[in-house]
Structures are given as C-alpha cells and as structure tokens.
Design a protein around this motif. Sequence first.
Motif, PDB file in Angstrom:
ATOM      1  N   TRP A  89       0.835  -1.195   0.000  1.00 39.67           N
ATOM      2  CA  TRP A  89       0.000   0.000   0.000  1.00 39.67           C
ATOM      3  C   TRP A  89       0.876   1.253   0.000  1.00 39.67           C
ATOM      4  O   TRP A  89       0.640   2.210  -0.741  1.00 39.67           O
ATOM      5  N   ALA A  90       1.912   1.249   0.826  1.00 38.43           N
ATOM      6  CA  ALA A  90       2.821   2.393   0.879  1.00 38.43           C
ATOM      7  C   ALA A  90       3.524   2.596  -0.457  1.00 38.43           C
ATOM      8  O   ALA A  90       3.684   3.736  -0.918  1.00 38.43           O
ATOM      9  N   TYR A  91       3.926   1.504  -1.088  1.00 37.13           N
ATOM     10  CA  TYR A  91       4.606   1.614  -2.390  1.00 37.13           C
ATOM     11  C   TYR A  91       3.673   2.201  -3.444  1.00 37.13           C
ATOM     12  O   TYR A  91       4.061   3.056  -4.233  1.00 37.13           O
ATOM     13  N   THR A  94       2.906   6.107  -2.763  1.00 31.02           N
ATOM     14  CA  THR A  94       4.025   7.038  -2.641  1.00 31.02           C
ATOM     15  C   THR A  94       4.260   7.704  -3.990  1.00 31.02           C
ATOM     16  O   THR A  94       4.308   7.039  -5.023  1.00 31.02           O
ATOM     17  N   VAL A 114      -5.713   7.338   2.546  1.00 33.94           N
ATOM     18  CA  VAL A 114      -4.846   6.588   3.446  1.00 33.94           C
ATOM     19  C   VAL A 114      -5.668   6.162   4.663  1.00 33.94           C
ATOM     20  O   VAL A 114      -6.488   6.944   5.167  1.00 33.94           O
TER      21      VAL A 114
END
Length: 176
Positions: A89-91, A94, A114
């Motif tokens: 999810w972060a990848y 970003t 988020v």
Amino acid sequence: MASEFTGFMKDMSSHLEAIAKLMNATQERKIEVVEKKKKLLTEIASLTVAHLQANGKVEVANRIILDGLEKRVECSRNTWVDELLPILWAYRTTCKVTTEATTFMLAYGAEAVVPLEITHGSPRVEEYEPETNEEGMRLGLDLIDEVRDEANARNVKHQRKASLYYNRKVKERFFQ
C-alpha cells in the motif's frame, strides 16, 4: 590513332558505367542495411517497454518492497506476511520522482485515501458526499489518459536530465 583513342574512350565509358552501377548498388545496399537497423532498434525499443524485466523496473520495485520488509520485520522473520500488505500500500501510494504521481493515481485516476485519514478524520473524509464523489470519479476516469500523458512527459524529461548529467563529461570522437 583516332580509332585507338575512340576504342579507349568506349572502354573507359563502359568501365565508368560499371563503376557507377556498382556504386549505386553499394549505396542502395547501405540504405537497405540502415533501414533494417532502424527496424530492429524500433522492435527492441518496443520490447523493453512490454517486458519490464528487460529494463530493470521489476528489480527496482522488488528491491523497494524487500527493503520495506527488512525494516518492518527485524526480529521475527515469520511475520513478513502480515507486513506485506501495508508495504505494498505504501509503495502504491508514494509519489514517484520521475512521474510526480502515485502508481495508484496512474492506475485508477484518483488519489488513494490513506487508512490514517479514515481513523483520525481529515477534511477530505469529513466532507465526503457520495453523489459528488461519483461525479468526480467519472470525470477523473475521463481525464486519466491526460494524467498518464503528463506523467510520461515528466518521466521523459527526467530521463533526459539524467542522460545529460551522466554524459556531460563524454567527449565525442569520430573514427574513420
């Protein structure tokens, strides 16, 4: 003597014609080889876009994900499965330097919410209206091609700047 000179001139003209034909054939062959090279380079360029393994994008993505896993799972290596989804999810959410957009934005045409925004509340979550959101999402999907084109243009600009940086000390040499 005049007949010998005339015979000599006929021989010379036939030799010159043969040389001209040979030069034309050589020139045509060179053009043919150049065209084949251009076609081959075009095919190679189209292959590298389709096969991400060929230009290293998959390896970079895998390295980023593994880096995140190593940072999140220091003590017990058995919990990596639980940490994989937050890292993915972060990848995906970003912003990338080259495109100045998230992969989520390029895929779906909208910025992701988020989970922290949902639990702690944010103006975007508090002012959410389903009807307005539906219209905005439809408009976003209509404009997604333009967003992708802009991201591609920024990516090309970034690649050009990187190329200029790495090639700034290269001296052009010509060989005969």
